[in-house]
Design a protein around this motif. Structure first.
Motif, PDB file in Angstrom:
ATOM      1  N   PHE A 115     -12.780  -5.912  11.103  1.00 47.28           N
ATOM      2  CA  PHE A 115     -12.188  -5.050  10.081  1.00 47.28           C
ATOM      3  C   PHE A 115     -10.695  -4.801  10.319  1.00 47.28           C
ATOM      4  N   ILE A 116     -10.223  -5.085  11.530  1.00 46.43           N
ATOM      5  CA  ILE A 116      -8.853  -4.712  11.902  1.00 46.43           C
ATOM      6  C   ILE A 116      -7.819  -5.294  10.948  1.00 46.43           C
ATOM      7  N   SER A 117      -7.966  -6.559  10.587  1.00 52.29           N
ATOM      8  CA  SER A 117      -6.959  -7.213   9.743  1.00 52.29           C
ATOM      9  C   SER A 117      -6.852  -6.553   8.369  1.00 52.29           C
ATOM     10  N   ILE A 118      -8.023  -6.231   7.746  1.00 49.04           N
ATOM     11  CA  ILE A 118      -7.942  -5.621   6.408  1.00 49.04           C
ATOM     12  C   ILE A 118      -7.520  -4.149   6.488  1.00 49.04           C
ATOM     13  N   LEU A 119      -7.926  -3.468   7.561  1.00 52.61           N
ATOM     14  CA  LEU A 119      -7.488  -2.076   7.723  1.00 52.61           C
ATOM     15  C   LEU A 119      -5.967  -2.020   7.893  1.00 52.61           C
ATOM     16  N   ARG A 120      -5.451  -2.956   8.663  1.00 51.00           N
ATOM     17  CA  ARG A 120      -3.990  -3.015   8.865  1.00 51.00           C
ATOM     18  C   ARG A 120      -3.290  -3.331   7.536  1.00 51.00           C
ATOM     19  N   LYS A 121      -3.845  -4.300   6.807  1.00 51.71           N
ATOM     20  CA  LYS A 121      -3.228  -4.730   5.551  1.00 51.71           C
ATOM     21  C   LYS A 121      -3.159  -3.590   4.519  1.00 51.71           C
ATOM     22  N   PHE A 122      -4.256  -2.849   4.375  1.00 48.29           N
ATOM     23  CA  PHE A 122      -4.311  -1.842   3.300  1.00 48.29           C
ATOM     24  C   PHE A 122      -3.800  -0.473   3.737  1.00 48.29           C
ATOM     25  N   PHE A 123      -4.210  -0.013   4.931  1.00 49.76           N
ATOM     26  CA  PHE A 123      -3.823   1.339   5.338  1.00 49.76           C
ATOM     27  C   PHE A 123      -2.397   1.412   5.873  1.00 49.76           C
ATOM     28  N   GLN A 124      -1.872   0.290   6.324  1.00 47.19           N
ATOM     29  CA  GLN A 124      -0.454   0.270   6.664  1.00 47.19           C
ATOM     30  C   GLN A 124       0.370  -0.220   5.467  1.00 47.19           C
ATOM     31  N   GLY A 125      -0.323  -0.567   4.391  1.00 47.22           N
ATOM     32  CA  GLY A 125       0.336  -1.038   3.171  1.00 47.22           C
ATOM     33  C   GLY A 125       0.411   0.051   2.122  1.00 47.22           C
ATOM     34  N   ASP A 126      -0.026  -0.280   0.890  1.00 44.62           N
ATOM     35  CA  ASP A 126       0.210   0.604  -0.256  1.00 44.62           C
ATOM     36  C   ASP A 126      -0.998   1.434  -0.684  1.00 44.62           C
ATOM     37  N   LEU A 127      -2.121   1.328   0.019  1.00 44.17           N
ATOM     38  CA  LEU A 127      -3.333   2.002  -0.440  1.00 44.17           C
ATOM     39  C   LEU A 127      -3.151   3.519  -0.550  1.00 44.17           C
ATOM     40  N   CYS A 128      -2.692   4.155   0.542  1.00 40.77           N
ATOM     41  CA  CYS A 128      -2.518   5.612   0.537  1.00 40.77           C
ATOM     42  C   CYS A 128      -1.354   6.041  -0.351  1.00 40.77           C
ATOM     43  N   GLN A 129      -0.273   5.253  -0.318  1.00 42.56           N
ATOM     44  CA  GLN A 129       0.892   5.607  -1.125  1.00 42.56           C
ATOM     45  C   GLN A 129       0.557   5.582  -2.622  1.00 42.56           C
ATOM     46  N   THR A 130      -0.223   4.597  -3.045  1.00 39.84           N
ATOM     47  CA  THR A 130      -0.624   4.497  -4.452  1.00 39.84           C
ATOM     48  C   THR A 130      -1.468   5.702  -4.853  1.00 39.84           C
ATOM     49  N   HIS A 131      -2.367   6.122  -3.960  1.00 42.71           N
ATOM     50  CA  HIS A 131      -3.165   7.322  -4.219  1.00 42.71           C
ATOM     51  C   HIS A 131      -2.264   8.559  -4.316  1.00 42.71           C
ATOM     52  N   GLN A 132      -1.270   8.641  -3.444  1.00 44.78           N
ATOM     53  CA  GLN A 132      -0.384   9.807  -3.435  1.00 44.78           C
ATOM     54  C   GLN A 132       0.357   9.943  -4.763  1.00 44.78           C
TER      55      GLN A 132
END
Length: 380
Positions: free
Chosen positions: A59-76
């Motif tokens: 899971f590390i690769s996808i967690l890094r991709k999304f949670f260090q990417g735009d997932l949270c910012q888009t929600h914000q």
């Protein structure tokens, strides 16, 4: 998406053209895209593991991709617009054409499962709060210490993002509430408040109290309690509306506003949903709250109970007294107020006492901080 796409379709056919898609749905399309991408990628790994038992669940690769990417910012971005969207929606719902769009074009769709638009708009806020739970569950089941450390740091980052967002949303909500309060509350000039003060017409312009209307401009101020009471005058009871803030109390008279809100073309004025139902009704009915005297600072407010012994004398029930003192401890105003019930009276007195206590405590702390100066300052 049903509500959003239906509105797009109607607007392409020149209906509801004045409705602002962004104000209602913000970046919903981008949010759907990135959320769906995350879920699909996530379950691809699970599916591969189930179909091929020797395939590790990395899971590390996808967690890094999304949670260090735009997932949270888009929600914000979406969440910061949410309060404004609800505010805007409440205004639009007053319109017949928009109500037809909601009820006949969208809510009857089976996929909506009888849910209304406000219930659907809040869903992304709930989804954001579930991400730390997901990360925590993955962290519990991870055996590699390096991976555990990385997942834990991601979880903390997402939690901090949510805490920061909550603060921003509360600030925005408070800002919108106070901006509308400024429109409802009318501040009279000193010569209109008290006929003892005579000012010639030629001098009134230079003496106008422009600052009064800016008293409620601070978004850091809090409205603690509010409601309708009766003010005892010499021959009658006057209907008043009290607003208790965290630093002062306002006693206002409910009046019909000469400036009529809304219009046949523009619809009703938007009403902030976080305002009390009573204040919302004032705005819709074109009423206002005219400040009777002046703000009563909490450190100048004396609260006194009217005992039941005095009830027959005053012909008042559930009464209490608010006394306004100046800086020299002289009484400059007295207000004898009556609540509808004994419970309402006790609530008001409790709220005012608590507000005074908190205000005094905060200012004592500030004083102590000021007096605790560094050594160099004391020498100077």
């Amino acid at each position: 998406k049903i509500f959003m796409n239906t509105l797009k379709y109607l607007q392409s056919n020149e209906f509801l053209l004045d409705v602002d898609l962004w104000r209602l749905f913000a970046n919903l399309e981008e949010l759907n895209k990135i959320s769906l991408s995350f879920v699909q990628t996530f379950f691809e790994i699970v599916k591969d593991h189930v179909s091929k038992s020797d395939s590790p669940m990395d899971f590390i690769s996808i967690l890094r991709k999304f949670f260090q990417g735009d997932l949270c910012q888009t929600h914000q971005i979406y969440c910061l617009n949410y309060t404004s969207a609800v505010f805007y929606l409440e205004n639009l719902k007053q319109r017949e054409d928009f109500s037809i769009y909601l009820k006949q074009w969208c809510e009857q769709n089976e996929q909506c499962k009888r849910l209304h638009l406000p219930e659907l708009l809040v869903a992304p806020l709930h989804r954001l709060t579930h991400y730390p739970l997901l990360l925590n569950n993955i962290w519990k089941r991870t055996t590699d210490e390096t991976e555990k450390g990385f997942i834990w740091s991601l979880k903390e980052k997402v939690e901090k993002s949510i805490w920061d967002l909550e603060g921003k949303v509360k600030w925005l909500d408070n800002f919108q509430k106070f901006r509308q309060l400024q429109e409802v509350i009318i501040w009279l000039q000193v010569w209109d408040r008290d006929k003892r003060f005579f000012v010639p017409e030629c001098l009134k312009q230079s003496l106008r109290e422009n600052s009064s209307e800016n008293i409620l401009s601070s978004a850091n101020r809090l409205l603690l309690h509010e409601g309708r009471l009766a003010l005892a005058e010499s021959t009658r009871l006057l209907d008043v509306y009290l607003l208790l803030f965290d630093d002062f109390l306002l006693i206002t008279k409910i009046k019909r506003n000469k400036k009529k809100y809304g219009g046949s073309d523009t619809g009703l004025i938007p009403v902030c949903p976080s305002l009390s139902p009573e204040l919302q009704s004032f705005i819709r009915e074109g009423r206002c709250c005219t400040v009777l005297d002046q703000p009563i600072p909490l450190d100048r407010l004396i609260l006194k109970n009217v005992d039941s012994v005095h009830v027959p004398v005053f012909s008042l029930r559930n009464a209490f007294i608010i006394q306004h003192e100046n800086r020299y401890r002289q009484c400059i105003a007295v207000f004898l107020l009556q609540a509808q019930t004994e419970t309402a009276k006790k609530t008001w007195m409790s709220q005012i006492e608590t507000a005074i206590s908190n205000y005094t405590m905060q200012h004592e702390t500030k004083k102590n901080t000021v007096f605790c100066l560094p050594a160099e300052s004391s020498e100077i």
